[in-house]
Every structure is written in C-alpha cells, then in structure tokens.
Design a protein around this motif. Sequence first.
Motif, mmCIF file in Angstrom:
data_model
loop_
_atom_site.group_PDB
_atom_site.id
_atom_site.type_symbol
_atom_site.label_atom_id
_atom_site.label_comp_id
_atom_site.label_asym_id
_atom_site.label_seq_id
_atom_site.Cartn_x
_atom_site.Cartn_y
_atom_site.Cartn_z
ATOM 1 N N GLN A 118 -6.860 -26.803 -11.338
ATOM 2 C CA GLN A 118 -6.407 -27.046 -12.706
ATOM 3 C C GLN A 118 -7.518 -27.659 -13.549
ATOM 4 O OE1 GLN A 118 -3.390 -30.048 -13.124
ATOM 5 N NE2 GLN A 118 -3.696 -30.155 -15.335
ATOM 6 N N ARG A 177 -5.442 -40.104 -17.474
ATOM 7 C CA ARG A 177 -4.662 -38.999 -16.902
ATOM 8 C C ARG A 177 -4.096 -39.366 -15.531
ATOM 9 N NH1 ARG A 177 -7.133 -33.209 -17.917
ATOM 10 N NH2 ARG A 177 -4.982 -32.705 -17.454
ATOM 11 N N GLU A 231 -0.382 -38.497 -15.148
ATOM 12 C CA GLU A 231 -0.153 -37.063 -14.962
ATOM 13 C C GLU A 231 -0.460 -36.634 -13.530
ATOM 14 O OE1 GLU A 231 -2.168 -32.797 -16.087
ATOM 15 O OE2 GLU A 231 -2.768 -34.578 -17.217
ATOM 16 N N VAL A 232 -1.593 -37.106 -13.006
ATOM 17 C CA VAL A 232 -1.981 -36.740 -11.644
ATOM 18 C C VAL A 232 -0.983 -37.310 -10.643
ATOM 19 C CG1 VAL A 232 -3.769 -37.027 -9.891
ATOM 20 C CG2 VAL A 232 -4.404 -36.512 -12.238
ATOM 21 N N SER A 254 2.361 -31.253 -5.794
ATOM 22 C CA SER A 254 1.103 -30.554 -6.044
ATOM 23 C C SER A 254 0.044 -31.048 -5.074
ATOM 24 C CB SER A 254 0.661 -30.803 -7.475
ATOM 25 O OG SER A 254 -0.531 -30.135 -7.731
ATOM 26 N N ARG A 304 2.211 -35.243 -10.775
ATOM 27 C CA ARG A 304 2.014 -33.929 -10.153
ATOM 28 C C ARG A 304 1.951 -34.041 -8.626
ATOM 29 N NH1 ARG A 304 0.377 -29.722 -13.543
ATOM 30 N NH2 ARG A 304 -0.753 -28.737 -11.831
ATOM 31 N N LYS A 305 1.318 -35.100 -8.124
ATOM 32 C CA LYS A 305 1.257 -35.276 -6.670
ATOM 33 C C LYS A 305 2.624 -35.605 -6.088
ATOM 34 C CE LYS A 305 -3.466 -36.270 -5.525
ATOM 35 N NZ LYS A 305 -4.330 -37.121 -4.732
ATOM 36 N N LEU A 320 -4.766 -29.256 -7.871
ATOM 37 C CA LEU A 320 -5.252 -30.160 -8.916
ATOM 38 C C LEU A 320 -6.719 -29.880 -9.254
ATOM 39 C CD1 LEU A 320 -3.596 -33.515 -7.845
ATOM 40 C CD2 LEU A 320 -3.145 -32.229 -9.926
ATOM 41 N N MET A 364 5.440 -34.663 -7.268
ATOM 42 C CA MET A 364 6.254 -33.451 -7.345
ATOM 43 C C MET A 364 5.802 -32.384 -6.346
ATOM 44 S SD MET A 364 8.544 -34.214 -9.445
ATOM 45 C CE MET A 364 9.333 -32.676 -9.795
#
Length: 157
Positions: A81, A61, A64-65, A73, A68-69, A78, A71
């Motif tokens: 989530q 993952r 994905e992390v 997040s 997200r960071k 996190l 973008m």
Amino acid sequence: MYLQPMLSIHLDQDMDLPNELGYRPTGNRTYLVIFGVIAFFILVIASINFMNLSTARSLSRAKEVSLRKVMGSGRKLLIQQFLVESVFLGAPVARACTYAGEPAAASLQQPGGHGSGDVGCVPLAHDPFLVVLAILVGLLSGAIRAFVLASFNPSPP
C-alpha cells in the motif's frame, strides 16, 4: 552525399559541412555529462529528503496502521500500500510541477539563442525511460517509510 547518424549531428564538432551552410554544432558533450551528474545528485538528495520527512510524519498514520493490522492486514499488504502510494501519487504530482514550471524555464532561455525559448514537455507515457525512472524513484524513496510503518506494533509491549 553521405549518411550521418542523427545522434552525432548536434554534438560532433568535427562534422564535415560546407562553409556556405553557416551552421556548426553548438552542443558540448562535457556540459551534458556535468548537468546529468548534477541532476542525478539532486534526485538522490530529494529522495533522501522525502524518506526523512515521510518517516518523521509516520506517527500521524500510526492509528491507520494499527487499525489495519487489528483488522487482519499483513505486513506485506501494508508495504504494498505505501509503495503504491509513493509511486502512483508521487509521479503525477512531479509531472504537474514540471508542467507548471515550463514557462519559467522557457523565459530563462535567451531569445534567439539555441532553442529560442521553446521548452517542450515530453509526455511521460511516450518515453519508457521516464516511466521506469518515475517508478524506481517512487519505490526507492517510499521503501523506508513502507518498512517503518509496516513494522509498527499496534499493541503496547
């Protein structure tokens, strides 16, 4: 005639009953404590196993992390989530496994013995203790994965 607490009927060996009833309590408080301790240790071992396996799979993952960071997040979002995933996905799966295992548990009981094979599944929403236990186990077992994945650095050093 006298009143007796409902909680003491099954486990109280000194219950005063007339002999013509032919019923004596068959429960044993020592067995309840022993099986409760065993169940607690199984729950702890399962939680540790889940933490180890999910932390080992955390690299899958990583993309994905990282995305997200990048973008925007934050670490807190996190962590939330991953904790929500472990609680709200883990509890229904555990409940489904319990429900599916009921016939096997019922078949292990001796016919005509105590309970006579009737193992009823307590609805999760009707028992506040089970709801709190499911949330606590989900939070504790998902905590390490959440903190490990949230601390993942998307940019190379």
